[in-house]
Design a protein around this motif. Sequence first.
Motif, PDB file in Angstrom:
ATOM      1  N   ARG A   1       0.866  -1.182   0.000  1.00  0.00           N
ATOM      2  CA  ARG A   1       0.000   0.000   0.000  1.00  0.00           C
ATOM      3  C   ARG A   1       0.902   1.230   0.000  1.00  0.00           C
ATOM      4  N   LEU A   2       0.638   2.162  -0.903  1.00  0.00           N
ATOM      5  CA  LEU A   2       1.488   3.343  -1.030  1.00  0.00           C
ATOM      6  C   LEU A   2       0.929   4.498  -0.231  1.00  0.00           C
ATOM      7  N   PRO A   3       1.807   5.397   0.218  1.00  0.00           N
ATOM      8  CA  PRO A   3       1.298   6.589   0.902  1.00  0.00           C
ATOM      9  C   PRO A   3       0.478   7.420  -0.080  1.00  0.00           C
ATOM     10  N   PRO A   4      -0.639   7.996   0.353  1.00  0.00           N
ATOM     11  CA  PRO A   4      -1.487   8.749  -0.577  1.00  0.00           C
ATOM     12  C   PRO A   4      -0.737   9.969  -1.128  1.00  0.00           C
ATOM     13  N   PRO A   5      -1.039  10.369  -2.380  1.00  0.00           N
ATOM     14  CA  PRO A   5      -0.400  11.557  -2.940  1.00  0.00           C
ATOM     15  C   PRO A   5      -0.827  12.803  -2.167  1.00  0.00           C
ATOM     16  N   ASP A   6       0.010  13.826  -2.181  1.00  0.00           N
ATOM     17  CA  ASP A   6      -0.285  15.058  -1.452  1.00  0.00           C
ATOM     18  C   ASP A   6       0.748  16.103  -1.876  1.00  0.00           C
ATOM     19  N   ASP A   7       0.278  17.150  -2.577  1.00  0.00           N
ATOM     20  CA  ASP A   7       1.196  18.177  -3.106  1.00  0.00           C
ATOM     21  C   ASP A   7       1.959  18.919  -2.022  1.00  0.00           C
ATOM     22  N   GLY A   8       1.351  19.029  -0.845  1.00  0.00           N
ATOM     23  CA  GLY A   8       1.997  19.810   0.218  1.00  0.00           C
ATOM     24  C   GLY A   8       2.959  19.001   1.063  1.00  0.00           C
ATOM     25  N   CYS A   9       3.023  17.677   0.806  1.00  0.00           N
ATOM     26  CA  CYS A   9       3.860  16.795   1.627  1.00  0.00           C
ATOM     27  C   CYS A   9       5.335  17.043   1.321  1.00  0.00           C
ATOM     28  N   VAL A  10       6.187  17.038   2.349  1.00  0.00           N
ATOM     29  CA  VAL A  10       7.629  17.258   2.142  1.00  0.00           C
ATOM     30  C   VAL A  10       8.436  15.971   2.324  1.00  0.00           C
ATOM     31  N   TRP A  11       7.748  14.840   2.485  1.00  0.00           N
ATOM     32  CA  TRP A  11       8.366  13.514   2.402  1.00  0.00           C
ATOM     33  C   TRP A  11       9.618  13.370   3.247  1.00  0.00           C
ATOM     34  N   ASN A  12       9.484  13.617   4.545  1.00  0.00           N
ATOM     35  CA  ASN A  12      10.607  13.266   5.419  1.00  0.00           C
ATOM     36  C   ASN A  12      10.839  11.758   5.347  1.00  0.00           C
ATOM     37  N   GLN A  13       9.766  11.003   5.212  1.00  0.00           N
ATOM     38  CA  GLN A  13       9.863   9.555   5.005  1.00  0.00           C
ATOM     39  C   GLN A  13       8.898   9.145   3.908  1.00  0.00           C
ATOM     40  N   PHE A  14       9.248   8.077   3.210  1.00  0.00           N
ATOM     41  CA  PHE A  14       8.324   7.442   2.270  1.00  0.00           C
ATOM     42  C   PHE A  14       7.998   6.072   2.859  1.00  0.00           C
ATOM     43  N   VAL A  15       6.794   5.964   3.390  1.00  0.00           N
ATOM     44  CA  VAL A  15       6.427   4.782   4.172  1.00  0.00           C
ATOM     45  C   VAL A  15       5.390   3.952   3.424  1.00  0.00           C
TER      46      VAL A  15
END
Length: 379
Positions: free
Chosen positions: A277-291
Amino acid sequence: MVVERIPFVDLQAQNAPLREALDRAVAGVLSSNRFILGPEVARFEADMAAWQGVPAAIGVSSGTDALICLLLAAGVRPGDEVVTTPYSFIATVEAILRIGAVPVFADINPETLNLDPARAAERLGPRTRAVLVVHLFGRAARLDPLAAACAGAGVALLEDAAQAVGATVHLNGHRHPIGTVGAGAALSFFPSKNLGGFGDGGMVLTADRAIAAAVRSLRNHGSDRKHHHQTIGGNFRLDEIQAALLSVKLPHLAAWTEGRRRVADRYRRLLQDLPVRLPPPDDGCVWNQFVIRVRDGHRDALAAHLAGREIETATYYPAPLHLQPAMAFMGHRPGDFPDAEQAARDSLALPMYPHLTEDQAQRVVEGVAGFFSSAGASP
Ligand SMILES: *Cc1c(COP(=O)(O)O)cnc(C)c1O
């Protein structure tokens, strides 16, 4: 054949090109002989406030101390309740307990992994003084309709933005800088955060003048002028060397965040057909982690499979806060917050940093694919 290791974070790739500027920054502070609350801290605070789009930024000694100062400045006192998430780094709940307040957990949203705003709103009661949301892994927590519920109840809305420098919060159809919707936000400059220092550091962001003034006083022994102590604060200061080093890195943060977003897009594209299962997309996310989320029982085997291919991963977090030994006194049991417990069982963080190359991302994905196509791991 020697397989090159893909580290979980690569600080070397980020810091090496800045080495000369970093050396100059340290040398400048050494020659200035000003080490505490001097021009470097003031400059970094002004630059961070401008960069974040928030009126006040106050440098402190760590993200944990930023939370402590923020809670105190927002008026949280011993015995007051603070509603928060059971799925975060320990510092979130530790700060609440450290000042004698009482954490009250509400479960997370199973998609975003952030505090579920509706469940949190249900936990507001007569003794609630604040809600502390966490923008976990760089994704801003949803604040609708929580912000309105807090405002209506006279409860301070606080943000643990340790993993989310530069993220934006969605509210009423608009994006807002973190720290401006509620009473304030706490940042961390721990080396592995998106703006990582060379040691410990943190910051409080706020649009509230009274909170800004209170944090400035609290970080410096409850004092706004020498030998005059309004309240009991502490030594929660950011130091000059750390501020000077962070000032060298800040101008690159926007590009690094773009780099993280590129890596996230790449992972999402390459992983889409695999049974994770992938993390949902989100334009404002700064991706400290990709979980990613891995089917029950396979997470640790997948991590071991990747480790065998020289790919480092990490588990954030293997146990939810309410089941930590330090929290046993609260009397929680397995099953109390099922979505947080599920995330603790099935989440796996993949290597994530701005300089992760396309080839490296490809190798990570091939490693994941290889695990699911190998005999032992089939459904
Ligand atoms: C890192 C982190 C903190 C604490 O920051 P420090 O600078 O290490 O004290 C607090 N909350 C969250 C969610 C974190 O990830």
